[in-house]
Motif scaffolding. Structure first.
Motif, PDB file in Angstrom:
ATOM      1  N   THR A 156       3.330  -6.202  -5.911  1.00 39.01           N
ATOM      2  CA  THR A 156       3.677  -7.712  -5.202  1.00 39.01           C
ATOM      3  C   THR A 156       3.567  -7.538  -3.970  1.00 39.01           C
ATOM      4  O   THR A 156       3.806  -6.511  -3.220  1.00 39.01           O
ATOM      5  CB  THR A 156       5.019  -8.132  -5.647  1.00 39.01           C
ATOM      6  N   SER A 157       3.454  -8.639  -3.268  1.00 32.45           N
ATOM      7  CA  SER A 157       3.600  -8.922  -1.714  1.00 32.45           C
ATOM      8  C   SER A 157       4.931  -9.113  -1.410  1.00 32.45           C
ATOM      9  O   SER A 157       5.626  -9.923  -1.792  1.00 32.45           O
ATOM     10  CB  SER A 157       2.639 -10.248  -1.380  1.00 32.45           C
ATOM     11  N   ALA A 163      -3.508 -11.039   2.003  1.00 33.35           N
ATOM     12  CA  ALA A 163      -3.772  -9.781   1.314  1.00 33.35           C
ATOM     13  C   ALA A 163      -5.238  -9.320   2.042  1.00 33.35           C
ATOM     14  O   ALA A 163      -6.328 -10.371   2.109  1.00 33.35           O
ATOM     15  CB  ALA A 163      -4.011  -9.851   0.001  1.00 33.35           C
ATOM     16  N   ILE A 195      -1.871 -15.076   0.621  1.00 28.68           N
ATOM     17  CA  ILE A 195      -0.731 -14.767  -0.460  1.00 28.68           C
ATOM     18  C   ILE A 195       0.669 -14.956   0.149  1.00 28.68           C
ATOM     19  O   ILE A 195       0.885 -14.945   1.063  1.00 28.68           O
ATOM     20  CB  ILE A 195      -0.951 -13.226  -0.514  1.00 28.68           C
ATOM     21  N   THR A 197       4.890 -14.690  -0.732  1.00 31.14           N
ATOM     22  CA  THR A 197       5.729 -13.363  -1.080  1.00 31.14           C
ATOM     23  C   THR A 197       6.334 -13.261  -2.513  1.00 31.14           C
ATOM     24  O   THR A 197       6.383 -14.520  -3.275  1.00 31.14           O
ATOM     25  CB  THR A 197       7.359 -13.683  -0.192  1.00 31.14           C
ATOM     26  N   ILE A 201      -0.592  -8.779  -6.178  1.00 34.37           N
ATOM     27  CA  ILE A 201      -1.541  -8.507  -5.259  1.00 34.37           C
ATOM     28  C   ILE A 201      -3.262  -8.244  -5.980  1.00 34.37           C
ATOM     29  O   ILE A 201      -3.277  -7.841  -6.931  1.00 34.37           O
ATOM     30  CB  ILE A 201      -1.199  -6.892  -4.902  1.00 34.37           C
ATOM     31  N   THR A 205      -6.933  -4.502  -2.802  1.00 35.49           N
ATOM     32  CA  THR A 205      -6.277  -4.942  -1.475  1.00 35.49           C
ATOM     33  C   THR A 205      -5.743  -3.484  -0.999  1.00 35.49           C
ATOM     34  O   THR A 205      -5.207  -2.649  -1.753  1.00 35.49           O
ATOM     35  CB  THR A 205      -4.881  -5.858  -1.831  1.00 35.49           C
ATOM     36  N   VAL A 208      -1.071  -5.856   3.269  1.00 37.74           N
ATOM     37  CA  VAL A 208      -0.742  -7.386   3.519  1.00 37.74           C
ATOM     38  C   VAL A 208      -0.380  -7.355   5.064  1.00 37.74           C
ATOM     39  O   VAL A 208       0.409  -6.799   5.572  1.00 37.74           O
ATOM     40  CB  VAL A 208       0.437  -7.913   2.784  1.00 37.74           C
ATOM     41  N   ASP A 234       3.303  -3.622   3.421  1.00 41.66           N
ATOM     42  CA  ASP A 234       4.086  -4.806   2.784  1.00 41.66           C
ATOM     43  C   ASP A 234       3.703  -5.002   1.382  1.00 41.66           C
ATOM     44  O   ASP A 234       3.525  -6.313   1.137  1.00 41.66           O
ATOM     45  CB  ASP A 234       3.880  -6.096   3.753  1.00 41.66           C
ATOM     46  N   ILE A 235       3.360  -4.119   0.824  1.00 40.98           N
ATOM     47  CA  ILE A 235       3.062  -4.223  -0.620  1.00 40.98           C
ATOM     48  C   ILE A 235       4.146  -3.318  -1.416  1.00 40.98           C
ATOM     49  O   ILE A 235       4.414  -2.256  -1.229  1.00 40.98           O
ATOM     50  CB  ILE A 235       1.705  -3.498  -0.892  1.00 40.98           C
TER      51      ILE A 235
END
Length: 504
Positions: A156-157, A163, A195, A197, A201, A205, A208, A234-235
């Motif tokens: 997830t972000s 992304a 993308i 929060t 993802i 990718t 982020v 940030d993933i």
């Protein structure tokens, strides 16, 4: 409050008659071992843990006499009671003192009783229950909390942004990826997509790019405003917090709001918990009024309004509050009809003409685990096993004495029944000296101010004025405590959790 042994200027209300006489003239039948046992109890400093005293054998007493201690009793506790029920009344106190249990041992006995019941939960009807999440707050996990899914369950972000795939600048796709949507389309190298929060993802990718770290030009291309964008930045990768099957919390963990949140995130709709102990409160005494001003020898009932919310603050379900009066048959019916895990009675535990608790316990074949405690106030408190897994705590009728009994016997018993761990014991120095009983522990209301405990006045057995302003009770050893001497602290439940605990 004056220092130990100082009588000048002392409030007359600080001691009941028995305590005052004991300070002036020690009982002529005092057994030295009583004093040594009481003084030998360790008062821990903050952070210390105390071990429970050893278990005592319990066996039926001899054929009962008309004395109030008619119920089956612990033979060790009964040693030294050489007088019969017909002995002169002035010796009753000495018999009770010999029979009484030291305060630390009384608390340990109550806790052991609760632990024993928990260990045989299936036989006593206190098996774990499964409840919805919104009904589990304040209970205790009966089984470990294991993750039912990976957390997070997909990549997830961690931020709002884009992304991106590969190094920038990137060609910006027109669509976007929002949280709660299905698997997004794969990113080609050199592509980016908006993308949110928590969104999934897209495959391939590489990172982020945060919203504040990128700019788009008039050709629809995305440029980073910082030089370095690390791979995976940030993933939140799948299973970053835990994998399915991982133990998140052990059995015995109190269910807090955060535990509810974790359980929901881990896939739970319900939790298996230890049920709240059920408590019936029986208020005894013909002299008690429920409203209006005292008159004609009648007084207001203070314990009826006080005990139910206090017991709820201890994590119980109060299933009944009944006013019995001084009626032995009504008391017998109320106890035998009760299906609660614990029956709490108020008054009637001494040897007066209408003190019916002891005879009633003998009548129903109860086993006395604690019959009197070497503590002031509250000496005539008791703990009895009614049937397997069911108990009765007899509190004295005087209000502060009842508080003493609640903290000495009911609290450790209920804590163990509910599966809760004992709080860490700690001690604080007293700002002022506190007088004590020559041979017994004394509990006094105190304010907690910084790293000191401040003793409060109005602490006689029949008084609530002192404890109403208190944060805790201090455990004063036999003989009293000097200014600066450390004493164990028993915090009142709402002092740390607030009054909401009383309405749970």
């Amino acid at each position: 409050m004056t220092a130990p042994g100082t009588r000048a200027g002392e409030d007359a209300h600080d001691l009941d008659v028995e305590e005052a006489l004991a300070l002036v003239k020690p009982p002529h039948r005092h057994t030295p071992g009583d004093h040594v046992a009481a003084r030998g109890d360790h008062v821990p400093a903050r952070g210390d843990h105390a071990s429970a005293p050893g278990d005592r054998a319990s066996s039926p007493a001899q054929a009962p006499s008309p004395a109030p201690q008619n119920a089956t009793t612990d033979t060790t506790a009964a040693q030294g009671t050489g007088s019969t029920a017909s002995a002169p009344r002035q010796h009753a106190h000495h018999r009770a003192h010999h029979r009484a249990t030291p305060w630390p041992e009384a608390r340990a006995t109550a806790e052991r009783a609760g632990r024993t019941t928990r260990a045989g939960a299936g036989e006593t009807g206190r098996s774990p229950v499964t409840v919805p999440l919104d009904a589990a707050l304040g209970l205790v996990l009966a089984a470990p909390l294991a993750a039912l899914t990976d957390l997070p369950s997909f990549d997830t972000s961690a931020m709002d942004g884009w992304a991106v795939a590969g190094p920038g600048p990137w060609t910006l796709r027109e669509d976007g990826v929002l949280a709660g949507h299905a698997q997004p389309e794969r990113l080609a190298d050199g592509e980016a997509v908006r993308i949110a929060t928590g969104a999934r993802i897209p495959p391939d990718t590489t990172a982020v790019l945060r919203s504040e770290h990128g700019l788009t030009d008039d050709k629809g291309r995305l440029h980073p405003t910082r030089d370095h964008l690390g791979h995976g930045q940030d993933i939140r990768p799948r299973a970053q917090e835990c994998r399915s099957g991982d133990q998140l919390l052990p059995a015995g963990t109190p269910v807090t709001p955060v535990v509810l949140g974790l359980a929901a995130a881990a896939g739970y709709d319900t939790l298996t918990v230890v049920p709240r102990p059920r408590v019936d409160v029986l208020v005894l005494g013909d002299e008690l009024l429920t409203e209006g001003l005292p008159h004609d020898g009648l007084i207001r009932d203070a314990l009826g309004p006080m005990l139910p919310p206090w017991l709820r603050a201890l994590g119980t379900e109060v299933t009944a509050v009944r006013r019995i009066g001084d009626d032995a048959d009504a008391l017998h019916r109320a106890i035998t009809d009760s299906e609660a895990d614990l029956v709490v009675t108020t008054g009637g535990t001494a040897a007066g003409p209408v003190d019916h608790v002891h005879p009633t316990l003998h009548r129903i074949g109860a086993r006395l685990l604690v019959d009197g405690v070497k503590v002031r106030p509250g000496h005539p408190m008791l703990l009895a096993r009614l049937t397997e897994g069911r108990y009765l705590v007899g509190l004295p009728g005087n209000p502060l004495a009842a508080v003493s009994g609640l903290l000495t016997l009911a609290e450790p018993l209920l804590r163990a029944l509910a599966g809760r761990a004992a709080p860490e014991r700690y001690a604080l120095p007293l700002r002022d000296g506190a007088h004590g009983h020559p041979y017994d522990t004394r509990l006094i209301p105190v304010l907690l101010r910084g790293e000191r405990a401040v003793p409060l006045h109005y602490n006689g057995p029949a008084m609530l004025r002192g404890v109403a302003a208190a944060d805790a009770l201090a455990v004063v050893p036999p003989g009293g405590a000097k200014p600066g001497q450390e004493t164990e602290i028993l915090e009142l439940p709402w002092a740390t959790t607030g009054l909401a605990a009383c309405s749970t």
